[in-house]
Motif scaffolding. Structure first.
Motif, PDB file in Angstrom:
ATOM      1  N   LEU A  30       0.819  -1.207   0.000  1.00 32.38           N
ATOM      2  CA  LEU A  30       0.000   0.000   0.000  1.00 32.38           C
ATOM      3  C   LEU A  30       0.858   1.265   0.000  1.00 32.38           C
ATOM      4  O   LEU A  30       0.523   2.257  -0.625  1.00 32.38           O
ATOM      5  N   ALA A  31       1.993   1.194   0.706  1.00 30.66           N
ATOM      6  CA  ALA A  31       2.873   2.368   0.776  1.00 30.66           C
ATOM      7  C   ALA A  31       3.423   2.700  -0.606  1.00 30.66           C
ATOM      8  O   ALA A  31       3.744   3.846  -0.910  1.00 30.66           O
ATOM      9  N   ASN A  32       3.476   1.680  -1.476  1.00 28.67           N
ATOM     10  CA  ASN A  32       3.972   1.820  -2.830  1.00 28.67           C
ATOM     11  C   ASN A  32       3.093   2.742  -3.678  1.00 28.67           C
ATOM     12  O   ASN A  32       3.534   3.296  -4.678  1.00 28.67           O
ATOM     13  N   LEU A  33       1.844   2.885  -3.266  1.00 29.66           N
ATOM     14  CA  LEU A  33       0.893   3.707  -4.010  1.00 29.66           C
ATOM     15  C   LEU A  33       1.410   5.121  -4.233  1.00 29.66           C
ATOM     16  O   LEU A  33       1.131   5.741  -5.257  1.00 29.66           O
ATOM     17  N   ARG A  34       2.147   5.627  -3.267  1.00 24.64           N
ATOM     18  CA  ARG A  34       2.640   7.006  -3.362  1.00 24.64           C
ATOM     19  C   ARG A  34       3.567   7.182  -4.546  1.00 24.64           C
ATOM     20  O   ARG A  34       3.723   8.281  -5.071  1.00 24.64           O
ATOM     21  N   VAL A  43      -0.981   7.480 -10.074  1.00 28.79           N
ATOM     22  CA  VAL A  43      -2.407   7.180 -10.202  1.00 28.79           C
ATOM     23  C   VAL A  43      -3.234   8.174  -9.394  1.00 28.79           C
ATOM     24  O   VAL A  43      -2.768   8.710  -8.393  1.00 28.79           O
ATOM     25  N   SER A  44      -4.463   8.415  -9.857  1.00 30.38           N
ATOM     26  CA  SER A  44      -5.347   9.319  -9.119  1.00 30.38           C
ATOM     27  C   SER A  44      -6.656   8.632  -8.734  1.00 30.38           C
ATOM     28  O   SER A  44      -7.481   9.223  -8.057  1.00 30.38           O
ATOM     29  N   LEU A  99      -7.288   5.363   3.368  1.00 27.97           N
ATOM     30  CA  LEU A  99      -5.913   5.501   2.866  1.00 27.97           C
ATOM     31  C   LEU A  99      -5.914   6.221   1.514  1.00 27.97           C
ATOM     32  O   LEU A  99      -5.150   7.160   1.288  1.00 27.97           O
ATOM     33  N   ALA A 100      -6.811   5.773   0.616  1.00 28.11           N
ATOM     34  CA  ALA A 100      -6.891   6.379  -0.717  1.00 28.11           C
ATOM     35  C   ALA A 100      -7.158   7.877  -0.606  1.00 28.11           C
ATOM     36  O   ALA A 100      -6.453   8.689  -1.212  1.00 28.11           O
ATOM     37  N   HIS A 101      -8.146   8.229   0.201  1.00 28.03           N
ATOM     38  CA  HIS A 101      -8.495   9.650   0.310  1.00 28.03           C
ATOM     39  C   HIS A 101      -7.361  10.454   0.934  1.00 28.03           C
ATOM     40  O   HIS A 101      -7.125  11.597   0.547  1.00 28.03           O
ATOM     41  N   SER A 102      -6.640   9.844   1.877  1.00 31.09           N
ATOM     42  CA  SER A 102      -5.527  10.578   2.487  1.00 31.09           C
ATOM     43  C   SER A 102      -4.400  10.798   1.471  1.00 31.09           C
ATOM     44  O   SER A 102      -3.595  11.709   1.611  1.00 31.09           O
ATOM     45  N   ASP A 156      -5.167  11.486  -1.630  1.00 32.39           N
ATOM     46  CA  ASP A 156      -5.830  12.246  -2.687  1.00 32.39           C
ATOM     47  C   ASP A 156      -6.264  11.404  -3.871  1.00 32.39           C
ATOM     48  O   ASP A 156      -6.298  11.882  -5.007  1.00 32.39           O
ATOM     49  N   LEU A 157      -6.557  10.141  -3.623  1.00 32.93           N
ATOM     50  CA  LEU A 157      -7.041   9.270  -4.686  1.00 32.93           C
ATOM     51  C   LEU A 157      -8.550   9.107  -4.536  1.00 32.93           C
ATOM     52  O   LEU A 157      -9.065   8.990  -3.420  1.00 32.93           O
TER      53      LEU A 157
END
Ligand code: C2E
Ligand code: CA
Ligand code: CA
Ligand code: CA
Length: 287
Positions: A193-197, A201-202, A233-236, A238-239
């Motif tokens: 999940l940390a990789n998302l940063r 992607v939006s 997590l997504a909203h934090s 900005d996704l």
């Protein structure tokens, strides 16, 4: 299917044989199918969970095969990926879809409440590694006179797992231009999940399996916690969160309460011809 030694397995399983022949037949027919215009696209609405309005659509390709009838993408996309035809086919889908978005915009020009309908297009991993992706996309948008922010490209989570910078570079360039990138089938690929940063992607598209677990009311408390955690997590980061496979009003309601932003599924509409999306958006604007 008869080799010199006689293959008893093949003879004992005529169905598997037929499947293999079909697969082979489909593979060899793919290039001419594109030339002959046998592919077509259905559009499935993306609906805002807060107010129920149609915000856009996902483009889903189909093949009207002269002998086998309409084939779904699961039958031929893997074959097209294997043979490389996915690159021209994917480009065709993108071009058609962007032109369609332009047409919707013109149709809805006088209908203020509808707003511009956005278009989501699936990208195969083979297209991601193809060097022409960024330029092709720019050309297609320019030819159609469509702004990059009307387009969202969907990439599966599994295609980006362990992706290095070379793979991410074209996506970054597209994102900088204003094209949205969505992580498709999210939650199935064991990504960190940390990789998302790190990813440009939006939008997260939560896999259908999460929606299915909302079938019961109230849903399994553990599933609720998981979705709640992903959404926060997504909203934090900005996704935005889109959910797919919504088949019932109860699922839509649970997912809305959990904070998901947009939904897609049979509850709203099955994939259909472009006129259908236009009608749905107009009905929606009318009240
Ligand atoms: P996907 O991107 O996850 O697309 C969603 C799939 O779920 C679609 O299947 C859609 O018809 C189906 N679906 C929508 N709502 C519901 C629902 O409420 N319940 C259920 N059970 N299913 C629902 P479809 O059209 O058969 O497409 C399958 C996959 O094929 C897509 O999965 C996508 O990965 C791929 N695909 C489709 N079009 C393209 C394309 O143009 N290019 C590429 N590379 N892949 C494509
Ligand atoms: Ca998709
Ligand atoms: Ca998906
Ligand atoms: Ca899927």
């Amino acid at each position: 299917a008869k080799s010199a030694g006689g293959n008893r397995f093949e003879l004992a399983d005529p169905e598997a044989d037929a499947r293999a022949i079909t697969r082979h037949g489909l593979t060899t027919a793919l290039p001419t199918a594109l030339e002959r215009g046998e592919f077509f696209i259905e559009y499935q609405p993306l609906v805002h969970l807060g107010d129920g309005s149609v915000r856009g659509a996902e483009a889903l390709v189909r093949w009207l095969h002269p002998q086998h009838g309409v084939l779904g993408p699961d039958r031929f996309i893997p074959l097209a990926e294997h043979t490389g035809l996915i690159v021209p086919l994917g480009r065709w889908v993108l071009e058609q879809s962007v032109r369609q978005a332009r047409e919707w915009r013109e149709l809805h020009g006088g209908v203020e409440a509808v707003g511009p309908l956005r278009i989501n297009v699936n990208l195969s991993p083979c297209q991601l590694t193809h060097p022409g992706l960024v330029q092709d996309t720019v050309d297609i948008l320019e030819r159609a006179g469509v702004e990059p922010d009307a387009l969202c490209l969907e990439v599966t989570e599994s295609a980006l797992i362990g992706a290095d910078d070379d793979l991410l570079k074209p996506l970054r360039r597209l994102a900088e231009m204003g094209v949205d990138i969505a992580l498709d089938d999210f939650g199935t690929g064991y990504s960190n999940l940390a990789n998302l940063r790190r990813l440009p992607v939006s939008i997260l598209k939560l896999d259908r399996s999460f929606t299915q677990s909302m079938q019961q009311f109230p849903a399994d408390p553990v599933d609720l916690k998981i979705v709640e955690g992903i959404v926060s997590l997504a909203h934090s980061l900005d996704l935005a969160v889109t959910v797919e496979g919504v088949e019932t009003g109860a699922q839509a309601e649970q997912l809305r309460i959990l904070g998901c932003d947009t939904a897609q599924g049979w509850y709203y509409a099955r994939p259909g011809p472009p006129e259908r999306l236009h009608e749905l958006a107009l009905v929606d604007a009318a009240g």
